[in-house]
Design an enzyme around this catalytic site. Structure first.
Site, PDB file in Angstrom:
ATOM      1  CG  HIS A  71      -2.003   1.003   1.175  1.00 40.64           C
ATOM      2  ND1 HIS A  71      -1.806   2.325   1.521  1.00 40.64           N
ATOM      3  CD2 HIS A  71      -3.298   0.902   0.805  1.00 40.64           C
ATOM      4  CE1 HIS A  71      -2.927   2.975   1.378  1.00 40.64           C
ATOM      5  NE2 HIS A  71      -3.858   2.155   0.946  1.00 40.64           N
ATOM      6  CD  GLU A  91     -12.579  -3.891   8.032  1.00 46.97           C
ATOM      7  OE1 GLU A  91     -12.739  -2.769   8.545  1.00 46.97           O
ATOM      8  OE2 GLU A  91     -12.504  -4.947   8.692  1.00 46.97           O
ATOM      9  CG  LEU A  92     -10.015  -1.270   0.413  1.00 42.13           C
ATOM     10  CD1 LEU A  92      -9.374  -2.203  -0.603  1.00 42.13           C
ATOM     11  CD2 LEU A  92     -10.804  -0.158  -0.275  1.00 42.13           C
ATOM     12  CG  ASP A  93      -6.289  -0.495   1.566  1.00 40.47           C
ATOM     13  OD1 ASP A  93      -5.701  -1.417   0.970  1.00 40.47           O
ATOM     14  OD2 ASP A  93      -6.651   0.564   1.009  1.00 40.47           O
ATOM     15  CB  SER A  94      -8.884  -3.440   7.359  1.00 39.68           C
ATOM     16  OG  SER A  94      -9.406  -2.164   7.068  1.00 39.68           O
TER      17      SER A  94
END
Length: 386
Positions: A290, A324-327
């Protein structure tokens, strides 16, 4: 008279641990002091051998003559160490309920095979005080002719049965098959190029099964992939081709077919969101890089968003992908300082460098079997063992 006077003065001034020996020679009066300990004096070995005064009055023996050509190098040692026959190295991951004797049992298993324990790292998760969990990573060297892979598995299997292990994983570089990975990218190629360089220089212990992209790649990337024998697939996306809650998109179908023979997927700046259905059907680890410290600037042009906000620290985050996006659980994070003196181009370059290094670190930890995911599903974390 003078000799007796000097002797009396020396006895008064010199500590008892020193012996004063006065010798009157043709050149004059010379006073020699020598410690009574049986060690060589600070002057050279030859002077020690040629000094005639040491044998008459001091209780010190000259060192024995050295054989011709002998030196003090370790190579001259005639007794070989027990690791001299070791030809391989192994890594052993272990997880069980925390209890007495786990580490001692693992160490005893290694020592019983005349192997050498080279490193040990452990962690006890006490989130649940009633049932703490024990994790460890052990590296060892061994003679693979005396302790075969099958026997190692059997010996460690006995330890796992004794302690009812949840994880008992053995990895022997050069013997255990390499991890197989697939790489998925979008437009930006810097992370892919960095991984290819490390693969070519032997710094990544893996087999890259394929590279897929939803954007065309430049000729230099295609040439490099061909040179390394890595298949490349161009899988474009479209607004009409979207995944639903129960069905994959056409592109994800193709990705899933390509990924069947892989152990892990790497999203090297892949700017599409994989559906929950894809994650469930793939069912193995996916590592994403990311462009920032999570939580961060989301959406398009993250560099410009951060630049316009005047941030003073930029970063990159490598994490496991979840629905869960970017988690997902964070594997690695790196930061760098920026200032008003950096223009947008310098800003983007620093960010790209962080992304490459952060992804490489995370993937190296993964391939070296250093990462263990632990904790409850909603609060899962990643530890890196040495």
């Amino acid at each position: 008279m003078l000799s007796r006077f000097c002797t009396r003065v020396c006895k008064t001034l010199v500590p008892p641990s020193l012996v004063c020996s006065a010798l009157d020679t043709s050149q004059g009066l010379h006073t020699h002091l020598q410690r009574t300990l049986k060690v060589a004096p600070p002057w050279g070995y030859r002077q020690w051998r040629s000094s005639s005064y040491i044998t008459s009055r001091l209780d010190v023996q000259a060192p024995p003559d050295r054989p011709q050509g002998e030196n003090n190098d370790r190579s001259s040692c005639k007794t070989s160490h027990h690791t001299a026959s070791h030809t391989a190295n192994g890594v052993y991951l272990f997880q069980c309920r925390d209890q007495l004797g786990v580490t001692a049992s693992i160490a005893k298993t290694i020592a019983s095979a005349n192997a050498n324990l080279t490193s040990l790292d452990l962690f006890i998760d006490k989130d649940d005080p009633c049932s703490p969990v024990f994790y460890s990573r052990v590296t060892f060297s061994f003679d693979q002719t005396a302790w075969t892979e099958a026997q190692i598995k059997a010996d460690f299997g006995a330890v796992a049965n004794t302690f009812k292990a949840v994880v008992s994983q053995l990895y022997i570089p050069g013997i255990t098959p390499q991890k197989r990975l697939g790489i998925i990218i979008s437009k930006k190629k810097h992370c892919l190029v960095d991984l290819l360089y490390r693969l070519e220089t032997g710094k990544l212990d893996c087999e890259i099964k394929f590279v897929a992209s939803n954007h065309p790649q430049p000729e230099d990337v295609l040439t490099r992939l061909a040179r390394n024998g890595i298949p490349y697939f161009y899988l474009p996306t479209s607004l009409d081709d979207r995944a639903t809650a129960d069905a994959l998109s056409k592109q994800e179908h193709k990705l899933l077919e390509l990924a069947q023979d892989t152990d892990v997927l790497v999203l090297a700046r892949y700017m599409q969101v994989l559906s929950g259905q894809f994650l469930r059907e793939y069912g193995r680890d996916i590592i994403n890089i990311h462009h920032g410290l999570l939580p961060s600037f989301k959406g398009a042009n993250p560099y410009r968003q951060a630049f316009n906000a005047g941030v003073k620290l930029i970063g990159a985050t490598a994490h496991f992908v979840t629905e869960e996006l970017d988690s997902g659980p964070i594997v690695e994070q790196l930061v760098a300082r920026v200032s008003h003196r950096d223009d947008l181009s310098q800003f983007a370059t620093k960010s790209s460098n962080l992304e490459m290094q952060c992804l490489t670190n995370a993937l190296t930890y993964y391939l070296d079997s250093r990462l263990i995911r632990y904790g409850k599903p909603r609060h899962e974390r990643v530890m890196k063992l040495n």
